[in-house]
Design a protein around this motif. Structure first.
Motif, short mmCIF file in Angstrom:
data_model
loop_
_atom_site.label_atom_id
_atom_site.label_comp_id
_atom_site.label_asym_id
_atom_site.label_seq_id
_atom_site.Cartn_x
_atom_site.Cartn_y
_atom_site.Cartn_z
N ARG A 171 0.86 -1.24 0.10
CA ARG A 171 -0.08 -0.10 -0.07
C ARG A 171 0.81 1.13 0.01
O ARG A 171 0.66 2.16 -0.94
CB ARG A 171 -0.94 -0.19 1.12
CG ARG A 171 -1.84 1.01 1.21
CD ARG A 171 -2.83 0.88 2.56
NE ARG A 171 -3.85 1.94 2.96
CZ ARG A 171 -4.90 2.32 2.37
NH1 ARG A 171 -5.33 1.47 1.29
NH2 ARG A 171 -5.49 3.16 2.76
N ALA A 172 1.77 1.22 0.83
CA ALA A 172 2.76 2.43 0.98
C ALA A 172 3.67 2.67 -0.36
O ALA A 172 3.84 3.63 -0.98
CB ALA A 172 3.78 2.20 2.11
N ALA A 181 3.05 6.45 -6.96
CA ALA A 181 2.08 7.42 -7.51
C ALA A 181 2.45 8.73 -7.46
O ALA A 181 2.43 9.71 -8.46
CB ALA A 181 0.69 7.39 -6.95
N PHE A 182 3.11 9.36 -6.15
CA PHE A 182 3.60 10.60 -5.95
C PHE A 182 4.71 10.88 -6.64
O PHE A 182 4.89 11.84 -7.63
CB PHE A 182 3.94 10.65 -4.43
CG PHE A 182 2.72 11.19 -3.62
CD1 PHE A 182 2.10 12.28 -3.96
CD2 PHE A 182 2.53 10.64 -2.47
CE1 PHE A 182 1.24 12.86 -3.03
CE2 PHE A 182 1.56 10.83 -1.62
CZ PHE A 182 0.95 12.00 -1.74
N ARG A 183 5.58 9.89 -6.94
CA ARG A 183 6.89 9.96 -7.79
C ARG A 183 6.57 10.11 -9.47
O ARG A 183 7.18 10.77 -10.10
CB ARG A 183 7.78 8.78 -7.46
CG ARG A 183 8.35 8.79 -6.27
CD ARG A 183 9.60 7.71 -6.08
NE ARG A 183 9.91 7.78 -4.62
CZ ARG A 183 11.22 7.40 -4.52
NH1 ARG A 183 11.93 6.54 -5.35
NH2 ARG A 183 11.57 7.52 -3.12
N ASP A 184 5.28 9.60 -9.68
CA ASP A 184 4.99 9.50 -11.17
C ASP A 184 4.18 10.71 -11.36
O ASP A 184 3.49 10.76 -12.51
CB ASP A 184 4.34 8.26 -11.60
CG ASP A 184 5.15 7.06 -11.54
OD1 ASP A 184 6.28 7.33 -11.30
OD2 ASP A 184 5.07 6.08 -11.46
N GLY A 185 4.00 11.68 -10.50
CA GLY A 185 3.09 12.86 -10.55
C GLY A 185 1.53 12.94 -10.17
O GLY A 185 0.76 14.03 -10.39
N ILE A 187 -4.81 9.95 -5.70
CA ILE A 187 -4.10 8.67 -4.99
C ILE A 187 -5.31 8.23 -4.14
O ILE A 187 -5.63 7.18 -3.86
CB ILE A 187 -2.96 9.28 -4.24
CG1 ILE A 187 -1.72 9.28 -5.23
CG2 ILE A 187 -2.70 7.99 -3.09
CD1 ILE A 187 -0.58 9.79 -4.59
N MET A 188 -6.13 9.10 -3.54
CA MET A 188 -7.07 8.77 -2.61
C MET A 188 -8.16 8.17 -3.36
O MET A 188 -8.97 7.36 -2.58
CB MET A 188 -7.90 9.97 -2.02
CG MET A 188 -6.86 10.86 -1.01
SD MET A 188 -7.33 12.40 -0.46
CE MET A 188 -8.91 12.40 0.02
N GLY A 228 -8.59 4.93 -0.85
CA GLY A 228 -9.78 4.97 -0.05
C GLY A 228 -9.35 5.97 0.91
O GLY A 228 -10.51 5.73 1.99
N HIS A 229 -8.52 6.51 1.33
CA HIS A 229 -8.26 7.52 2.27
C HIS A 229 -9.25 8.56 2.30
O HIS A 229 -9.73 9.02 1.24
CB HIS A 229 -6.68 8.02 2.10
CG HIS A 229 -5.80 7.32 2.50
ND1 HIS A 229 -4.74 6.63 1.58
CD2 HIS A 229 -5.19 7.02 3.95
CE1 HIS A 229 -3.89 5.88 2.10
NE2 HIS A 229 -4.13 6.07 3.85
N LYS A 230 -9.56 8.84 3.39
CA LYS A 230 -10.72 9.94 3.49
C LYS A 230 -10.24 11.32 3.48
O LYS A 230 -10.84 12.46 3.20
CB LYS A 230 -11.56 9.73 4.88
CG LYS A 230 -12.19 8.26 4.97
CD LYS A 230 -13.11 7.97 3.95
CE LYS A 230 -13.67 6.72 3.97
NZ LYS A 230 -14.52 6.62 2.93
N THR A 231 -8.82 11.56 3.95
CA THR A 231 -8.27 13.18 4.00
C THR A 231 -7.10 13.28 3.34
O THR A 231 -6.18 12.29 3.36
CB THR A 231 -8.21 13.40 5.26
OG1 THR A 231 -7.23 12.81 6.04
CG2 THR A 231 -9.63 13.63 6.24
#
Length: 368
Positions: free
Chosen positions: A319-320, A326-330, A336-337, A341-344
């Motif tokens: 998951r991490a 995803a962050f590294r790929d922009g 990402i959420m 499924g992150h809420k915030t």
């Protein structure tokens, strides 16, 4: 815990057993099955300790509960670190409180004596929770390259592990979620690849469900629909038929996509049957779900075989790893959420701080 639920209730309706049974049934349904299982496990441990020490478990005196947690907090591992994290102790307390509440008793964890104890334990426990390193796509491919997908019986386990780890990464699933899937939770989609319905999860206690898509991949080895197809075909082989299984495992995997092919084998399997299952060393597949610990063990074992240090990784690395990659790929926080499924956004930002310190960081604009 079941006894506590069944014996609870206002005295004035004790004679209406049918009404009381309905009440208890609805109350039990308020919890996800995984939560109920956790409560039962935690309560069984506390009740056993009470029997050993000659104390009453239900209702338990606050001093008895305090003694139970004080003992647990003093236990240490070989390296001197606390055996149980503060979060684990809080989970135990929640279980004990819930059983007491359902049985019509005061929650012992709400007594000032116990609350003060728990605050003291939290302050004294300075151990930082170990953060597992993220498994990025390059490491994932390296891990898959070392999995035996073709020999019998190792290939049976290999194809389950391949599909399991790929689902965990692409779907950004928690270990408990991966362990809970049934075959019927996965549906083919002509354009999207796979649609997977998570019936309930850590942040979805009401069971509304969360639909995720696992898209077609460019590389067959990291194509989740391909991995799913190969695993379903393994599951469809009659138990004990080594000849058919050997022939199936001999088919190409790494160099050929199968995700657009027909999958008639899917109709031969029960929708309510577990998707990921324990497998015996001889290749026999059981009929039950794996546990969340299996996900952790599989990841560590496969990464060790690929030359990684398994102590740095765990089930959460999947998951991490998705979030970090995803962050590294922009990708944006919102994008990402949609998958995690992150809420915030703040929850996702934690990964950016831990694993991507240079993403959107002004220091990269300075000519050093």
């Amino acid at each position: 815990m079941k006894d506590a639920i069944e014996t609870a209730g206002p005295r004035e309706i004790d004679t209406h057993s049918d009404v009381l049974a309905d009440i208890r049934s609805f109350q039990a349904s308020a919890f996800a099955s995984s939560t109920l299982s956790q409560y039962e496990t935690d309560w069984a441990a506390f009740a056993a300790w009470c029997r050993e020490t000659g104390n009453t478990a239900l209702p338990a005196e606050p001093l008895v509960v305090a003694a139970y947690f004080a003992r647990a907090a003093k236990l240490v591992r070989e390296d001197g670190a606390p055996r149980y994290a503060t979060g684990t102790l809080r989970t135990w307390m929640s279980s004990i409180n819930t059983v007491h509440f359902l049985a019509g008793h005061h929650k012992p964890g709400e007594s000032p004596e116990v609350q003060l104890l728990m605050s003291g334990i939290a302050r004294m426990s300075l151990r930082k929770q170990e953060q597992k390193a993220p498994l990025l796509i390059k490491g994932l491919r390296r891990t898959f390259n070392e999995i035996d997908l073709h020999s019998y019986p190792a290939g049976v386990i290999g194809r389950r592990d391949w599909s399991l780890l790929l689902f965990g990464f692409v779907g950004a699933y928690r270990r408990s979620e991966l362990a809970s899937f049934n075959i019927g939770d996965v549906a083919r989609h002509e354009e999207d690849g796979l649609h997977i319905m998570l019936r309930s999860g850590k942040t979805d206690q009401e069971g509304k469900g969360l639909l995720k898509a696992l898209p077609y991949g460019g590389n067959p080895l990291t194509c989740a629909p391909c991995a799913f197809f190969h695993w379903i075909r393994v599951l469809s082989v009659p138990h004990g038929d080594a000849r058919d299984m050997t022939a199936l495992l001999a088919r190409p995997v790494e160099s050929k996509h199968v995700c657009r092919e027909r999958l008639p084998e899917l109709s031969s399997l029960r929708p309510d049957a577990p998707l990921f299952r324990p497998i015996m060393k001889g290749g026999n597949i059981t009929e039950r779900h794996i546990s969340g610990n299996v996900v952790n063990d599989v990841l560590k074992r496969r990464m060790f075989a690929a030359g990684f240090n398994p102590q740095k990784y765990g089930a959460h690395s999947l998951r991490a790893g998705f979030v970090t990659q995803a962050f590294r790929d922009g990708a944006t926080h919102h994008e990402i959420m949609r998958q995690t499924g992150h809420k915030t956004a703040s929850s996702v930002e934690t990964y950016a701080r831990e694993y991507n310190p240079l993403i959107a960081n002004a220091v990269t604009r300075i000519e050093l």
